[in-house]
Design a protein around this motif. Structure first.
Motif, PDB file in Angstrom:
ATOM      1  N   VAL A 152       0.800  -1.241   0.000  1.00  9.62           N
ATOM      2  CA  VAL A 152       0.000   0.000   0.000  1.00  9.62           C
ATOM      3  C   VAL A 152       0.824   1.279   0.000  1.00  9.62           C
ATOM      4  CG1 VAL A 152      -2.084  -0.920   1.080  1.00  9.62           C
ATOM      5  CG2 VAL A 152      -0.284  -0.019   2.523  1.00  9.62           C
ATOM      6  N   GLU A 153       2.041   1.218   0.548  1.00 12.65           N
ATOM      7  CA  GLU A 153       2.848   2.445   0.657  1.00 12.65           C
ATOM      8  C   GLU A 153       3.457   2.914  -0.661  1.00 12.65           C
ATOM      9  OE1 GLU A 153       5.256   3.421   4.473  1.00 12.65           O
ATOM     10  OE2 GLU A 153       5.935   1.527   3.671  1.00 12.65           O
ATOM     11  N   LEU A 186      -3.913  -1.872   6.343  1.00 11.60           N
ATOM     12  CA  LEU A 186      -2.810  -1.120   6.942  1.00 11.60           C
ATOM     13  C   LEU A 186      -1.994  -1.903   7.963  1.00 11.60           C
ATOM     14  CD1 LEU A 186      -4.670   2.266   7.584  1.00 11.60           C
ATOM     15  CD2 LEU A 186      -3.162   1.706   5.668  1.00 11.60           C
ATOM     16  N   GLY A 236      -7.845   1.178   6.294  1.00 11.32           N
ATOM     17  CA  GLY A 236      -8.154   2.599   6.273  1.00 11.32           C
ATOM     18  C   GLY A 236      -9.643   2.769   6.025  1.00 11.32           C
ATOM     19  N   GLU A 237     -10.215   3.846   6.535  1.00 13.66           N
ATOM     20  CA  GLU A 237     -11.649   4.066   6.363  1.00 13.66           C
ATOM     21  C   GLU A 237     -12.015   4.353   4.904  1.00 13.66           C
ATOM     22  OE1 GLU A 237     -14.557   4.033   7.910  1.00 13.66           O
ATOM     23  OE2 GLU A 237     -15.615   5.098   6.310  1.00 13.66           O
ATOM     24  N   THR A 238     -11.201   5.196   4.274  1.00 16.20           N
ATOM     25  CA  THR A 238     -11.613   5.671   2.957  1.00 16.20           C
ATOM     26  C   THR A 238     -11.311   4.663   1.859  1.00 16.20           C
ATOM     27  OG1 THR A 238      -9.508   6.818   2.879  1.00 16.20           O
ATOM     28  CG2 THR A 238     -11.444   8.144   3.395  1.00 16.20           C
ATOM     29  N   TYR A 292      -0.772   7.950  -0.696  1.00 13.71           N
ATOM     30  CA  TYR A 292       0.527   7.289  -0.891  1.00 13.71           C
ATOM     31  C   TYR A 292       1.028   7.455  -2.325  1.00 13.71           C
ATOM     32  CZ  TYR A 292       0.060   4.710   3.536  1.00 13.71           C
ATOM     33  OH  TYR A 292      -0.038   4.356   4.854  1.00 13.71           O
ATOM     34  N   GLY A 296       2.540  11.118   0.007  1.00 11.21           N
ATOM     35  CA  GLY A 296       2.022  11.758   1.213  1.00 11.21           C
ATOM     36  C   GLY A 296       1.484  10.733   2.191  1.00 11.21           C
ATOM     37  N   PRO A 297       0.796  11.196   3.249  1.00 11.10           N
ATOM     38  CA  PRO A 297       0.114  10.263   4.140  1.00 11.10           C
ATOM     39  C   PRO A 297      -0.949   9.512   3.348  1.00 11.10           C
ATOM     40  CG  PRO A 297       0.052  12.521   5.012  1.00 11.10           C
ATOM     41  CD  PRO A 297       0.567  12.601   3.613  1.00 11.10           C
ATOM     42  N   GLY A 298      -1.155   8.245   3.647  1.00  4.29           N
ATOM     43  CA  GLY A 298      -2.162   7.474   2.923  1.00  4.29           C
ATOM     44  C   GLY A 298      -3.534   8.110   3.006  1.00  4.29           C
ATOM     45  N   ASN A 299      -3.828   8.661   4.169  1.00  2.00           N
ATOM     46  CA  ASN A 299      -5.122   9.277   4.411  1.00  2.00           C
ATOM     47  C   ASN A 299      -5.099  10.719   3.921  1.00  2.00           C
ATOM     48  OD1 ASN A 299      -7.602   9.971   5.350  1.00  2.00           O
ATOM     49  ND2 ASN A 299      -7.146   9.632   7.512  1.00  2.00           N
ATOM     50  N   LEU A 302      -5.921  14.466   5.267  1.00  2.00           N
ATOM     51  CA  LEU A 302      -4.956  15.147   6.123  1.00  2.00           C
ATOM     52  C   LEU A 302      -4.003  15.999   5.294  1.00  2.00           C
ATOM     53  CD1 LEU A 302      -4.200  11.927   8.075  1.00  2.00           C
ATOM     54  CD2 LEU A 302      -5.659  13.786   8.790  1.00  2.00           C
ATOM     55  N   PRO A 303      -3.435  17.036   5.899  1.00  2.00           N
ATOM     56  CA  PRO A 303      -2.433  17.814   5.180  1.00  2.00           C
ATOM     57  C   PRO A 303      -1.215  16.949   4.892  1.00  2.00           C
ATOM     58  CG  PRO A 303      -2.483  18.419   7.504  1.00  2.00           C
ATOM     59  CD  PRO A 303      -3.643  17.493   7.268  1.00  2.00           C
TER      60      PRO A 303
ATOM     61  N   GLN B 177       1.222   0.027   8.732  1.00  2.00           N
ATOM     62  CA  GLN B 177       1.263   1.314   8.020  1.00  2.00           C
ATOM     63  C   GLN B 177       0.411   2.363   8.732  1.00  2.00           C
ATOM     64  OE1 GLN B 177       3.450   1.004   5.962  1.00  2.00           O
ATOM     65  NE2 GLN B 177       3.394  -1.075   5.176  1.00  2.00           N
ATOM     66  N   SER B 180       2.287   5.710   8.750  1.00  2.00           N
ATOM     67  CA  SER B 180       2.391   6.358   7.432  1.00  2.00           C
ATOM     68  C   SER B 180       1.020   6.738   6.893  1.00  2.00           C
ATOM     69  CB  SER B 180       3.142   5.467   6.434  1.00  2.00           C
ATOM     70  OG  SER B 180       2.333   4.456   5.898  1.00  2.00           O
ATOM     71  N   PHE B 181      -0.016   6.040   7.310  1.00  2.00           N
ATOM     72  CA  PHE B 181      -1.369   6.402   6.885  1.00  2.00           C
ATOM     73  C   PHE B 181      -1.726   7.799   7.387  1.00  2.00           C
ATOM     74  CE2 PHE B 181      -6.118   6.007   7.383  1.00  2.00           C
ATOM     75  CZ  PHE B 181      -6.412   5.877   6.036  1.00  2.00           C
ATOM     76  N   VAL B 182      -1.298   8.101   8.612  1.00  2.00           N
ATOM     77  CA  VAL B 182      -1.648   9.391   9.211  1.00  2.00           C
ATOM     78  C   VAL B 182      -0.599  10.470   8.928  1.00  2.00           C
ATOM     79  CG1 VAL B 182      -2.070  10.569  11.415  1.00  2.00           C
ATOM     80  CG2 VAL B 182      -3.095   8.337  10.984  1.00  2.00           C
ATOM     81  N   THR B 183       0.690  10.089   8.907  1.00  2.00           N
ATOM     82  CA  THR B 183       1.730  11.126   8.788  1.00  2.00           C
ATOM     83  C   THR B 183       2.527  11.068   7.485  1.00  2.00           C
ATOM     84  OG1 THR B 183       3.524   9.806   9.728  1.00  2.00           O
ATOM     85  CG2 THR B 183       2.102  10.960  11.289  1.00  2.00           C
ATOM     86  N   GLY B 184       2.487   9.955   6.799  1.00  2.00           N
ATOM     87  CA  GLY B 184       3.335   9.785   5.614  1.00  2.00           C
ATOM     88  C   GLY B 184       4.708   9.249   5.969  1.00  2.00           C
ATOM     89  N   ARG B 189      10.031   2.611   5.810  1.00  2.00           N
ATOM     90  CA  ARG B 189      10.837   3.411   4.890  1.00  2.00           C
ATOM     91  C   ARG B 189      11.675   4.466   5.585  1.00  2.00           C
ATOM     92  NH1 ARG B 189       7.075   6.253   1.136  1.00  2.00           N
ATOM     93  NH2 ARG B 189       5.621   6.062   2.866  1.00  2.00           N
TER      94      ARG B 189
END
Lengths: 305, 332
Positions: A152-153, A186, A236-238, A292, A296-299, A302-303, B177, B180-184, B189
């Protein structure tokens, strides 16, 4: 590298796949789902349990008869293996699955890679394997990996580098399959989070995850949906949707676009991708962006960092 | 059983050696290891000095190069393998198959341990890693029950190391993950989980505090409630009508009471977690485990967990709580 990939894959079929079912559904619902899949616009179907060995609405023989049914209407069938293997009994079940598989096996763990290598069985490297560089990919190709589904990453930049390195080193590339629709898996644990949420011991779980056909939603304390609990797996939710990025995937050399099963609207989702994938066209986003994909963050609610 | 302790700097290494660790594991000051925190880890010169100090006492230094190397940065991981070999390391702790292969080909005589990040949980997976890369030891992920650890020990040809004490990852290592899901930023990695630069504490009007990770609310604490570091797996969330630690409480793993069983199972080494912790933690935790292991060796008949050992370990545990975690079936 685009031209190189294009040449290398000129003979390959551009196809859609239905990935393995992450959730636990009642037997009748699962059977009905795959019977319906016979009519769906999808060429490759992954069958089998990838999350929890306690889920036994369908046994190996049931998966095998579904495999025969799907093959009889021209689908390629791959049997997927468990992602986290803990008990010796699970290794035994894996051995039986690999020897019974009518086609490829999706290896989601090194135990499966080891068995495939030992028995000379070709396999799909599932998203559960950690492949971050061309060198690792080459080792697995030597072991019999003929198709690879990145974890996923993996994003556009990483895959571009990896494939370019492989090209330069003369590594035989496996067929590339990319998840384009579905909730990302995840994390996996020894603990069953569904049982924990219902205040049950895992050994006495009552298979209650069957009550949550798309997982059990988890929100932050201020009500923001974040994750889905699915037994020992956290999703992940989305629902990620790479519809707009399909042309990029094609350029990269991806030949199979993977759709992850969900309880509702499966036919519509597949039809939407089937309309554009073979022609290398994009389709406007209906689900969420895959953070990803752009490093960026998978979610992506988020910023990015 | 070998006692393996971490060190994030020279004072922690000294403390661990002084307290009786048999081996110390360390990392370079970059993303090649799974504790890539600012201000932590060793420069090449410090590493050489650390190895000198350990060897002087007849102890060993293991170098963790246990993150995954993306293609664009693969050469950096290979260089780190070379630097570790040049510095005189006693073994490497590796996870990435490409890096394992590089080490195997270029430094065949330098022992290779499979990191917990390599996610090998079965005899079959270990056999593969052994045949492919000649690993001489593997660290088991913290997902197996004690019965499963015993089973793997009995069937695996690779000597095993298990976690004894420290912060508890409840997900299979190398396959989580959530950060990384929340912060990247990911453990695989970038060598980090929920890095501090994404953490934001807020004082609430009622005297409590809330904590966010890259904007996501991980938990909220009452005025007098102890606050935990906000990793996603140890936050409080809402599932249905309930707000609770949906994944795990802030707690540390402590397997002290299983020591005799781990020994009879044939576990080769016990690992202490906590490269990010200071010299005081290291001294106290290592000294306690040293006493327990020595007592077991000299007087196995009368071995029992001492209350003083548990008190000392609890003082250094996350939230002052410890658990047997997945080793104990009821945790699952």
């Amino acid at each position: 590298m685009d031209s190189i990939s294009a040449t290398r894959y000129a003979e390959s079929n551009v196809r859609l796949s239905l990935g393995p079912m992450p959730y636990f559904w009642p037997r009748a619902q699962t059977l009905a789902f795959y019977e319906a899949a016979c009519e769906w616009p999808v060429e490759v179907v992954y069958l089998g349990e990838t999350v929890c060995s306690k889920r036994r609405e369908l046994r190996l023989r049931d998966w095998l008869s579904l495999a025969m049914l799907l093959q009889s209407v021209g689908k390629e069938v791959v049997l997927s293996s468990l992602t986290l293997i803990e008990a010796e009994s699970e290794s035994g079940a894996l051995k039986r699955l690999i020897s019974a598989a009518p086609g490829l096996v999706e290896a989601n763990d090194l135990t499966a890679v080891s068995l495939c290598r030992q028995t000379g069985k070709n396999f799909v490297g599932g998203p559960g394997l950690n492949v971050y560089n061309a060198e690792t990919m080459a080792l697995l190709v030597a072991d019999g990996m003929v198709r690879w589904v990145p974890g996923v990453e993996q994003g556009h930049v990483q895959l571009t580098h990896l494939l370019a390195t492989a090209d330069q080193s003369g590594i035989v590339l496996p067929e590339l399959e990319m998840p384009v629709w579905g909730r990302p898996g995840l994390a996996w644990s020894a603990r069953c989070f569904t049982a924990r949420a219902l205040d049950l011991a895992k050994d006495d779980c009552g298979f209650r995850c069957i009550e949550f056909p798309d997982g059990l939603p988890l929100q932050t304390r201020e009500g923001e949906p974040l994750l889905r609990l699915n037994g020992v797996q956290v999703l992940g939710e989305t629902t990620v949707d790479l519809g707009p990025e399909l042309p990029e995937l094609r350029e990269l050399g991806v030949r199979i676009a993977r759709i992850t099963p969900q309880a509702h609207n499966m036919h519509e989702v597949l039809t939407r991708f089937a309309k554009v994938w073979r022609d290398g066209l994009a389709t406007p986003r209906v689900g969420a962006e895959n953070g990803y994909w752009r490093e960026g963050p998978g979610n992506v609610q988020l910023p990015s960092r | 059983m070998e006692l393996v302790a971490p060190a994030g700097n020279l004072p922690a290494l000294d403390a661990a050696l002084e307290a009786g660790a048999d081996s110390i594991y360390v990392g370079f000051r970059d993303q090649t290891n799974a504790r890539a925190f600012p201000g932590l880890n060793f420069s090449d010169a410090e590493l050489i000095e650390g190895i000198r100090r350990a060897h002087k006492r007849g102890r060993r230094v293991l170098i963790a190069l246990n993150t995954y190397a993306e293609s664009a940065r693969f050469a950096d991981w290979c260089k780190a393998v070379d630097r570790a070999a040049d510095a005189g390391a006693d073994a490497l702790i590796l996870a990435d198959m490409g890096v394992l292969d590089y080490a195997c080909r270029n430094h065949p005589n330098l022992p290779r341990h499979l990191s917990v990040q390599g996610s090998a949980t079965t005899a079959g997976a270990l056999k593969y890693m052994h045949e492919r890369f000649g690993i001489s030891r593997a660290v088991l992920p913290r997902v197996l029950s004690i019965q499963q650890v015993e089973q793997v020990c009995a069937t695996s040809q690779v000597p095993l190391e298990t976690f004894a004490f420290g912060s508890l990852c409840i997900m299979v290592e190398g396959r989580c993950q959530l950060s990384s899901f929340v912060t990247g930023a990911s453990p695989n990695r970038h060598g980090v989980c929920s890095p501090a630069k994404f953490v934001r504490w807020e004082e609430l009007p009622d005297g409590g505090r809330s904590v966010r990770l890259n904007g996501v609310l991980i938990d909220r604490f009452e005025a007098n409630e102890p606050a935990a570091y906000p990793t996603v797996c140890k936050g409080r969330f809402r599932v249905g009508e309930e707000v609770f630690h949906a994944l795990e409480e802030p707690t540390s793993l402590n397997t002290l009471e299983l020591l005799p069983r781990l020994q009879s199972a044939g576990v080769a080494a016990l690992k202490i977690e906590g490269r990010q912790r200071g010299a005081a933690y290291m001294g106290a935790v290592v000294r306690t485990w040293r006493s327990a292991i020595d007592r077991l060796r000299t007087d196995p008949e009368h071995w029992a967990v001492q209350a003083s050992w548990q008190t000392e370990l609890a003082r250094h545990a996350e939230g002052h709580q410890t658990t047997l975690g997945p080793y104990h079936r009821s945790w699952h």
